[in-house]
Scaffold this motif. Structure first.
Motif, mmCIF file in Angstrom:
data_model
loop_
_atom_site.group_PDB
_atom_site.id
_atom_site.type_symbol
_atom_site.label_atom_id
_atom_site.label_comp_id
_atom_site.label_asym_id
_atom_site.label_seq_id
_atom_site.Cartn_x
_atom_site.Cartn_y
_atom_site.Cartn_z
ATOM 1 N N PRO A 69 -16.458 9.920 -6.523
ATOM 2 C CA PRO A 69 -16.331 8.474 -6.758
ATOM 3 C C PRO A 69 -15.975 8.140 -8.209
ATOM 4 O O PRO A 69 -15.207 7.203 -8.470
ATOM 5 C CB PRO A 69 -17.712 7.932 -6.379
ATOM 6 N N GLU A 70 -16.512 8.907 -9.145
ATOM 7 C CA GLU A 70 -16.200 8.652 -10.567
ATOM 8 C C GLU A 70 -14.721 8.963 -10.841
ATOM 9 O O GLU A 70 -14.037 8.230 -11.564
ATOM 10 C CB GLU A 70 -17.119 9.495 -11.465
ATOM 11 N N ILE A 71 -14.221 10.037 -10.260
ATOM 12 C CA ILE A 71 -12.797 10.361 -10.409
ATOM 13 C C ILE A 71 -11.956 9.233 -9.808
ATOM 14 O O ILE A 71 -10.996 8.760 -10.434
ATOM 15 C CB ILE A 71 -12.477 11.714 -9.724
ATOM 16 N N ALA A 72 -12.347 8.795 -8.620
ATOM 17 C CA ALA A 72 -11.597 7.723 -7.945
ATOM 18 C C ALA A 72 -11.594 6.460 -8.806
ATOM 19 O O ALA A 72 -10.566 5.770 -8.908
ATOM 20 C CB ALA A 72 -12.214 7.441 -6.571
ATOM 21 N N ARG A 73 -12.733 6.181 -9.437
ATOM 22 C CA ARG A 73 -12.839 4.980 -10.281
ATOM 23 C C ARG A 73 -11.850 5.078 -11.452
ATOM 24 O O ARG A 73 -11.126 4.135 -11.762
ATOM 25 C CB ARG A 73 -14.280 4.853 -10.808
ATOM 26 N N ARG A 74 -11.801 6.258 -12.095
ATOM 27 C CA ARG A 74 -10.898 6.403 -13.248
ATOM 28 C C ARG A 74 -9.429 6.346 -12.829
ATOM 29 O O ARG A 74 -8.592 5.808 -13.547
ATOM 30 C CB ARG A 74 -11.193 7.724 -13.982
ATOM 31 N N VAL A 75 -9.126 6.914 -11.673
ATOM 32 C CA VAL A 75 -7.732 6.903 -11.202
ATOM 33 C C VAL A 75 -7.316 5.468 -10.877
ATOM 34 O O VAL A 75 -6.209 5.029 -11.218
ATOM 35 C CB VAL A 75 -7.547 7.832 -9.973
ATOM 36 N N LYS A 76 -8.233 4.721 -10.256
ATOM 37 C CA LYS A 76 -7.947 3.337 -9.893
ATOM 38 C C LYS A 76 -7.734 2.499 -11.165
ATOM 39 O O LYS A 76 -6.759 1.732 -11.256
ATOM 40 C CB LYS A 76 -9.115 2.776 -9.076
ATOM 41 N N ALA A 77 -8.607 2.695 -12.137
ATOM 42 C CA ALA A 77 -8.497 1.936 -13.387
ATOM 43 C C ALA A 77 -7.163 2.252 -14.073
ATOM 44 O O ALA A 77 -6.472 1.355 -14.571
ATOM 45 C CB ALA A 77 -9.672 2.276 -14.311
ATOM 46 N N TYR A 78 -6.791 3.546 -14.070
ATOM 47 C CA TYR A 78 -5.524 3.941 -14.692
ATOM 48 C C TYR A 78 -4.338 3.322 -13.957
ATOM 49 O O TYR A 78 -3.400 2.807 -14.582
ATOM 50 C CB TYR A 78 -5.402 5.471 -14.705
ATOM 51 N N SER A 79 -4.388 3.367 -12.621
ATOM 52 C CA SER A 79 -3.286 2.831 -11.814
ATOM 53 C C SER A 79 -3.116 1.337 -12.051
ATOM 54 O O SER A 79 -1.985 0.837 -12.118
ATOM 55 C CB SER A 79 -3.550 3.068 -10.323
ATOM 56 N N GLU A 80 -4.239 0.633 -12.171
ATOM 57 C CA GLU A 80 -4.163 -0.813 -12.389
ATOM 58 C C GLU A 80 -3.621 -1.139 -13.773
ATOM 59 O O GLU A 80 -2.860 -2.089 -13.945
ATOM 60 C CB GLU A 80 -5.538 -1.448 -12.149
ATOM 61 N N ALA A 81 -3.993 -0.300 -14.743
ATOM 62 C CA ALA A 81 -3.532 -0.541 -16.109
ATOM 63 C C ALA A 81 -2.081 -0.092 -16.318
ATOM 64 O O ALA A 81 -1.401 -0.544 -17.235
ATOM 65 C CB ALA A 81 -4.453 0.186 -17.102
ATOM 66 N N ASN A 82 -1.624 0.838 -15.459
ATOM 67 C CA ASN A 82 -0.260 1.391 -15.594
ATOM 68 C C ASN A 82 0.468 1.350 -14.263
ATOM 69 O O ASN A 82 0.800 2.398 -13.695
ATOM 70 C CB ASN A 82 -0.328 2.845 -16.083
#
Ligand SMILES: *Cc1c(COP(=O)(O)O)cnc(C)c1O
Length: 415
Positions: free
Chosen positions: A18-31
């Motif tokens: 879940p922590e990995i998913a959170r970081r990937v989601k945050a990155y995708s939204e920012a980029n």
């Protein structure tokens, strides 16, 4: 007022994925412009479709359910005889395992967690570090640990360090343990244990009256004929070991769900009153009380893994993933990173570049290469300084990951 199981409050913030998913989601939204470029080599999930023999058997199972004469309701809690018999014949031939020692389930994740139901409090629990997080977290939930320290290590667990010096195969400890979790081929490190190393663990377990919980989810990936596939290949293991196996990684069943536990009739634990009780008896009671069996079409599909066609198709799947592992291993080595695993397992375990820690490498790979890896530190303090690349992917994705890894390292200093 309903009180809660306060052991859950001891768990560290997030389960790793879940922590990995959170970081990937945050990155995708920012980029948003780079999001489509992301390649996931993080979570250990298969990518290739089910083998044709498995699909055909599942279809036939569903067709049987559609007709009054062949419809199946609740099946036997322990699993259908046809599947348990096929498992014994094709996976444990010559090892003295009987079909009634096999318990079919819907997954090894649940089995390795649920097994704690049959063990009492006060056991010394030995866990390798790094480790599949499920073993640790389920012990925390069961109240078998104290609090976690700043490095994420829980009081009360006996951690067995795995590192480059011991080839990521834990040495038998000097201390006493009652329950020992071993996973070979290993997730996350890809390490395998030799016959001698497993024999040392069985000897230790017998000397300490301990139980080995042996997770063989990746046995199908073993390429070296000298490496044991089962703990029951070791003399004496029938008295001290339980083995967990799954169709998830060989048959691609991560979304289908089917696994099994092998508990020889001869493995016993202490009742406290001085007597010994077969673990088989306790697990049978637990399984039939809390579980109502894997579905009939799924068990039919699982049995098809052992048909001639199924075997050939599974072998092709394994060859595909191991081809990926080879490319990843060679690329990491070529860019000068220390590489482990990936020879008898679908995971490549890689040392981070100088001065970059595991989550730092995760963030760097995501930001600069749009590749999702798993930070070693997520598997325990002993995984710090490493990252895991999963070979579960298409060949095209793996080739692209290899190109990006080379570019990333070529453009960075100093390594
Ligand atoms: C994937 C995996 C399993 C299998 O889990 P399922 O619940 O059967 O999908 C078991 N153990 C380890 C270490 C794994 O990585």
């Amino acid at each position: 007022m309903a009180t809660i199981n306060a052991n859950f409050l001891k768990l560290k913030a997030g389960y790793l994925f879940p922590e990995i998913a959170r970081r990937v989601k945050a990155y995708s939204e920012a980029n948003p412009d780079l999001a489509a470029r992301i390649i996931r080599c993080g979570i250990g999930d298969v990518t290739e479709p089910l083998p044709a023999a498995v699909v055909d058997a599942m279809h036939a199972g569903v067709a049987a359910m559609a007709v009054r004469e062949t419809f199946m309701g609740y099946g036997p809690e322990q699993g259908y005889e046809f599947l348990r018999q096929a498992i014994v014949e094709h996976q444990f031939a010559g090892l003295g395992i009987a079909a009634d020692e096999v318990f079919i389930s819907d997954g090894s994740k649940c089995d390795t967690g649920n097994i704690l139901d049959i063990f009492g409090p006060g056991n010394v629990i030995a866990i390798t570090d790094p480790v599949y997080p499920v073993y640790v977290d389920t012990n925390v939930m069961a109240g078998n640990t104290g609090e976690a320290n700043a490095r994420g290590a829980y009081a009360g667990l006996l951690y067995l360090p795995c590192n480059a010096a011991n080839g990521f195969v834990a040495d038998v400890p000097r201390e006493h343990a009652d329950l020992i979790y071993l996973c070979f081929p290993n997730n996350p490190t890809g390490a395998v244990a030799t016959r001698e190393q497993l024999a040392a663990w069985v000897a230790y377990a017998r000397a300490n009256d301990a139980i080995i919980l042996f997770d063989a989810a990746y046995e199908a990936f073993i390429q070296d004929p000298a490496i044991p596939h089962s703990i029951f290949e070791i003399d004496g293991a029938r008295e001290c070991a339980i083995e967990f196996r799954s169709f998830s990684k060989n048959g691609g069943f991560t979304g289908v769900r089917c696994a099994y536990v092998v508990i020889p009739q001869t493995v016993t634990g202490h009742s406290g009153a001085g007597g010994r009780v077969p673990l088989h008896q306790l697990w049978s009671r637990r399984h039939s009380t809390k579980f109502n069996g894997a579905s009939y079409p799924v068990q039919r599909a699982a049995a098809a893994v052992f048909s001639d066609a199924g075997k050939a198709q599974v072998a092709a799947l394994i060859a595909h993933y191991m081809g990926n592992a080879k490319l990843l291993r060679e690329t990491c080595a070529a860019v000068g990173l220390p590489v482990f695993g990936g020879v008898n397992a679908p995971y490549v375990w890689v040392g981070c570049p100088q001065g970059v820690d595991a989550w730092g490498m995760f963030d760097k790979m995501l930001a600069e290469a749009q590749v999702v890896i798993t930070p070693g530190a997520g598997f325990g303090a002993g995984g710090e300084g490493y990252f895991r690349i999963s070979a579960f992917n298409s060949r095209a994705n793996v080739e692209e990951v290899c190109r990006r890894l080379k570019a990333l390292v070529a453009h960075a200093h100093p390594y």
